[in-house]
Design a protein around this motif. Structure first.
Motif, PDB file in Angstrom:
ATOM      1  N   GLU A 125       2.591 -52.879 -28.427  1.00 17.53           N
ATOM      2  CA  GLU A 125       3.888 -53.476 -28.735  1.00 17.53           C
ATOM      3  C   GLU A 125       5.015 -52.497 -28.442  1.00 17.53           C
ATOM      4  N   SER A 126       6.161 -53.066 -28.118  1.00 20.89           N
ATOM      5  CA  SER A 126       7.366 -52.248 -28.052  1.00 20.89           C
ATOM      6  C   SER A 126       7.775 -51.892 -29.483  1.00 20.89           C
ATOM      7  N   PRO A 127       8.105 -50.622 -29.750  1.00 21.36           N
ATOM      8  CA  PRO A 127       8.572 -50.276 -31.094  1.00 21.36           C
ATOM      9  C   PRO A 127       9.811 -51.093 -31.470  1.00 21.36           C
ATOM     10  N   ARG A 128      10.053 -51.222 -32.778  1.00 22.39           N
ATOM     11  CA  ARG A 128      11.204 -52.001 -33.239  1.00 22.39           C
ATOM     12  C   ARG A 128      12.509 -51.468 -32.650  1.00 22.39           C
ATOM     13  N   GLN A 129      12.682 -50.149 -32.671  1.00 23.58           N
ATOM     14  CA  GLN A 129      13.804 -49.505 -31.993  1.00 23.58           C
ATOM     15  C   GLN A 129      13.293 -48.993 -30.646  1.00 23.58           C
ATOM     16  N   HIS A 130      13.680 -49.661 -29.559  1.00 23.26           N
ATOM     17  CA  HIS A 130      13.122 -49.310 -28.258  1.00 23.26           C
ATOM     18  C   HIS A 130      14.215 -49.171 -27.203  1.00 23.26           C
ATOM     19  N   ALA A 131      13.854 -48.513 -26.124  1.00 23.27           N
ATOM     20  CA  ALA A 131      14.769 -48.325 -25.007  1.00 23.27           C
ATOM     21  C   ALA A 131      15.100 -49.668 -24.357  1.00 23.27           C
ATOM     22  N   ARG A 132      16.175 -49.665 -23.595  1.00 23.83           N
ATOM     23  CA  ARG A 132      16.631 -50.907 -22.968  1.00 23.83           C
ATOM     24  C   ARG A 132      15.639 -51.416 -21.927  1.00 23.83           C
ATOM     25  N   LEU A 133      15.054 -50.504 -21.124  1.00 26.79           N
ATOM     26  CA  LEU A 133      14.180 -50.913 -20.024  1.00 26.79           C
ATOM     27  C   LEU A 133      12.711 -50.697 -20.371  1.00 26.79           C
ATOM     28  N   LEU A 134      11.874 -51.591 -19.856  1.00 27.52           N
ATOM     29  CA  LEU A 134      10.421 -51.472 -19.954  1.00 27.52           C
ATOM     30  C   LEU A 134       9.842 -51.659 -18.561  1.00 27.52           C
ATOM     31  N   HIS A 135       9.083 -50.652 -18.111  1.00 26.86           N
ATOM     32  CA  HIS A 135       8.560 -50.680 -16.743  1.00 26.86           C
ATOM     33  C   HIS A 135       7.286 -49.851 -16.696  1.00 26.86           C
ATOM     34  N   GLY A 136       6.211 -50.453 -16.214  1.00 35.35           N
ATOM     35  CA  GLY A 136       4.974 -49.696 -16.137  1.00 35.35           C
ATOM     36  C   GLY A 136       3.843 -50.492 -15.506  1.00 35.35           C
ATOM     37  N   ALA A 137       2.651 -49.966 -15.691  1.00 33.70           N
ATOM     38  CA  ALA A 137       1.439 -50.609 -15.180  1.00 33.70           C
ATOM     39  C   ALA A 137       0.335 -50.474 -16.206  1.00 33.70           C
ATOM     40  N   GLN A 138      -0.485 -51.494 -16.278  1.00 33.36           N
ATOM     41  CA  GLN A 138      -1.685 -51.458 -17.107  1.00 33.36           C
ATOM     42  C   GLN A 138      -2.869 -51.748 -16.206  1.00 33.36           C
ATOM     43  N   LEU A 139      -3.897 -50.922 -16.312  1.00 30.89           N
ATOM     44  CA  LEU A 139      -5.023 -51.005 -15.397  1.00 30.89           C
ATOM     45  C   LEU A 139      -6.333 -50.896 -16.176  1.00 30.89           C
ATOM     46  N   TRP A 140      -7.389 -51.495 -15.614  1.00 29.70           N
ATOM     47  CA  TRP A 140      -8.723 -51.357 -16.183  1.00 29.70           C
ATOM     48  C   TRP A 140      -9.638 -50.708 -15.153  1.00 29.70           C
ATOM     49  N   VAL A 141     -10.583 -49.932 -15.683  1.00 34.68           N
ATOM     50  CA  VAL A 141     -11.635 -49.316 -14.883  1.00 34.68           C
ATOM     51  C   VAL A 141     -12.974 -49.826 -15.403  1.00 34.68           C
ATOM     52  N   ALA A 142     -13.797 -50.395 -14.534  1.00 35.29           N
ATOM     53  CA  ALA A 142     -15.118 -50.876 -14.944  1.00 35.29           C
ATOM     54  C   ALA A 142     -16.045 -49.687 -15.202  1.00 35.29           C
ATOM     55  N   LEU A 143     -16.782 -49.742 -16.301  1.00 33.71           N
ATOM     56  CA  LEU A 143     -17.744 -48.695 -16.611  1.00 33.71           C
ATOM     57  C   LEU A 143     -19.085 -49.018 -15.960  1.00 33.71           C
ATOM     58  N   PRO A 144     -19.728 -48.023 -15.334  1.00 27.14           N
ATOM     59  CA  PRO A 144     -21.053 -48.260 -14.762  1.00 27.14           C
ATOM     60  C   PRO A 144     -22.079 -48.512 -15.867  1.00 27.14           C
ATOM     61  N   ASP A 145     -23.205 -49.080 -15.481  1.00 24.79           N
ATOM     62  CA  ASP A 145     -24.199 -49.510 -16.458  1.00 24.79           C
ATOM     63  C   ASP A 145     -24.627 -48.382 -17.393  1.00 24.79           C
ATOM     64  N   ALA A 146     -24.744 -47.171 -16.892  1.00 25.46           N
ATOM     65  CA  ALA A 146     -25.225 -46.051 -17.702  1.00 25.46           C
ATOM     66  C   ALA A 146     -24.277 -45.696 -18.837  1.00 25.46           C
ATOM     67  N   TYR A 147     -23.011 -46.118 -18.746  1.00 25.16           N
ATOM     68  CA  TYR A 147     -22.010 -45.727 -19.745  1.00 25.16           C
ATOM     69  C   TYR A 147     -21.320 -46.901 -20.435  1.00 25.16           C
ATOM     70  N   ARG A 148     -21.674 -48.116 -20.091  1.00 22.46           N
ATOM     71  CA  ARG A 148     -20.901 -49.243 -20.609  1.00 22.46           C
ATOM     72  C   ARG A 148     -21.158 -49.520 -22.081  1.00 22.46           C
ATOM     73  N   HIS A 149     -22.208 -48.937 -22.660  1.00 19.82           N
ATOM     74  CA  HIS A 149     -22.466 -49.097 -24.090  1.00 19.82           C
ATOM     75  C   HIS A 149     -22.112 -47.834 -24.874  1.00 19.82           C
ATOM     76  N   THR A 150     -21.356 -46.944 -24.246  1.00 18.13           N
ATOM     77  CA  THR A 150     -20.986 -45.695 -24.902  1.00 18.13           C
ATOM     78  C   THR A 150     -20.067 -45.965 -26.093  1.00 18.13           C
ATOM     79  N   ALA A 151     -19.924 -44.956 -26.965  1.00 22.37           N
ATOM     80  CA  ALA A 151     -19.040 -45.105 -28.120  1.00 22.37           C
ATOM     81  C   ALA A 151     -17.595 -45.252 -27.658  1.00 22.37           C
ATOM     82  N   PRO A 152     -16.816 -46.084 -28.329  1.00 18.37           N
ATOM     83  CA  PRO A 152     -15.416 -46.253 -27.949  1.00 18.37           C
ATOM     84  C   PRO A 152     -14.608 -44.994 -28.246  1.00 18.37           C
ATOM     85  N   GLY A 153     -13.507 -44.817 -27.526  1.00 21.94           N
ATOM     86  CA  GLY A 153     -12.674 -43.635 -27.727  1.00 21.94           C
ATOM     87  C   GLY A 153     -11.255 -43.854 -27.223  1.00 21.94           C
TER      88      GLY A 153
END
Length: 321
Positions: A125-153
């Motif tokens: 979420e944008s904080p309640r008091q936030h800057a005027r502009l919002l600009h960015g990217a959100q990306l996902w990386v697929a985990l290979p089978d050997a690591y896809r059940h690893t502990a979250p972090g």
């Protein structure tokens, strides 16, 4: 960031069948997706033209949006599994909360990496008091089978390595580029970098020939291997490149995404990366019954309900163009 589509398609990805073995210049179309009350993102991966670039399996570009007097980004608690989320800002702030108890405000030039592994939930979420502009990217990386059940972090890296040359400035977000390595945890050979090209820049960026690459235009209008890119455009570059020519007549910024082609076949639905329909159905049930993914505390609003699963089970058949 969540996939907020209430009727998400099941996306079949992975394998080498759709990987270009040589350099190409494929401009991929974007799809506008509403995200909350005042944010619209441009979804570039997965798309009809390309499902993955290396292990990168999801790319949203948003802004720059004027959110003065608006709530800005408001993504309720939602689940993830089998992937990493990568948050990157050019303008604004995003407050991250997750079911591990993490609470972090991300700012421009700071990296947030969440490893979902077997299960995690988070909100943004944008904080309640936030800057005027919002600009960015959100990306996902697929985990290979050997690591896809690893502990979250959760990892927050406020300082990242930078390289310069020919007027170009590059911040290494994930993986390794031109001898510089990001401190963020990775599970496959991969690279993500933020490139700043001041007006008048002409440069060549060294690449790994075994990697496939794509360039995301964040601002300005840089030329990537001779192709001018408007903001929000994604150019798939294929494999077999040892360098990438870059040029900018005006101040511009790009994100470079790359990695070894992801050989495994995966199944993506909503906010899950899995291998079978049964895994996704079980994850959906666990989220809806309040088990496995944990609880996000502090977000003022209910969690995001999961969409209805498609009636016909699908199986991964490799990456498709």
């Amino acid at each position: 960031m969540s996939n907020l589509d209430r009727k998400p398609a099941t996306t079949l990805c992975g394998g080498r069948a759709g990987v270009s073995t040589g350099p190409v210049r494929d401009l991929l179309p974007a799809k506008d997706i509403p995200l909350g009350e005042s944010t619209v993102v441009r979804r570039l991966l997965p798309s009809l033209g390309r499902r993955m670039v290396g292990a990168w399996c999801f790319v949203d570009h948003y802004g720059p949006d004027d959110i003065a007097g608006e709530p800005g980004m408001q993504v309720p608690p939602h689940p993830h599994m089998g992937l990493q989320t990568v948050s990157w800002l050019h303008d604004g702030e995003v407050l991250h909360r997750d079911s591990l108890g993490s609470l972090q405000t991300l700012r421009p030039g700071q990296l947030g990496v969440m490893t979902a592994g077997r299960a995690i939930a988070h909100s943004e979420e944008s904080p309640r008091q936030h800057a005027r502009l919002l600009h960015g990217a959100q990306l996902w990386v697929a985990l290979p089978d050997a690591y896809r059940h690893t502990a979250p972090g959760w990892e927050h890296h406020p300082e990242l390595p930078r390289i310069t040359g020919g007027g170009l400035q590059a911040t290494v977000i994930l993986g390794r580029l031109d001898g510089a390595s990001s401190p963020a945890t990775t599970y496959t050979p991969i690279v993500g970098a933020d490139l700043t090209l001041p007006s008048g820049t002409t440069a060549c960026l060294p690449l790994e020939p075994d990697f496939e690459y794509a360039a995301l235009s964040m601002s300005g209008e840089a030329e990537v291997d001779g192709v001018p890119l408007a903001p929000g455009a994604l150019l798939y570059l294929g494999c077999g490149r040892s360098e990438l020519p870059l040029r900018a007549e005006v101040d511009s910024a790009l994100m470079l995404l790359g990695g070894e082609p992801f050989e495994e076949k995966i199944l993506m639905w909503w906010n899950f990366v899995a291998r079978t329909h049964e895994e996704i159905a079980r994850a959906r049930e666990d989220w809806m019954t309040g088990t496995r993914f944990g609880e996000v505390h502090g977000y003022h609003g209910p969690p995001l309900p999961a969409p209805v699963l498609p009636p016909v089970p699908l199986k991964p058949r490799g990456r498709a163009r």
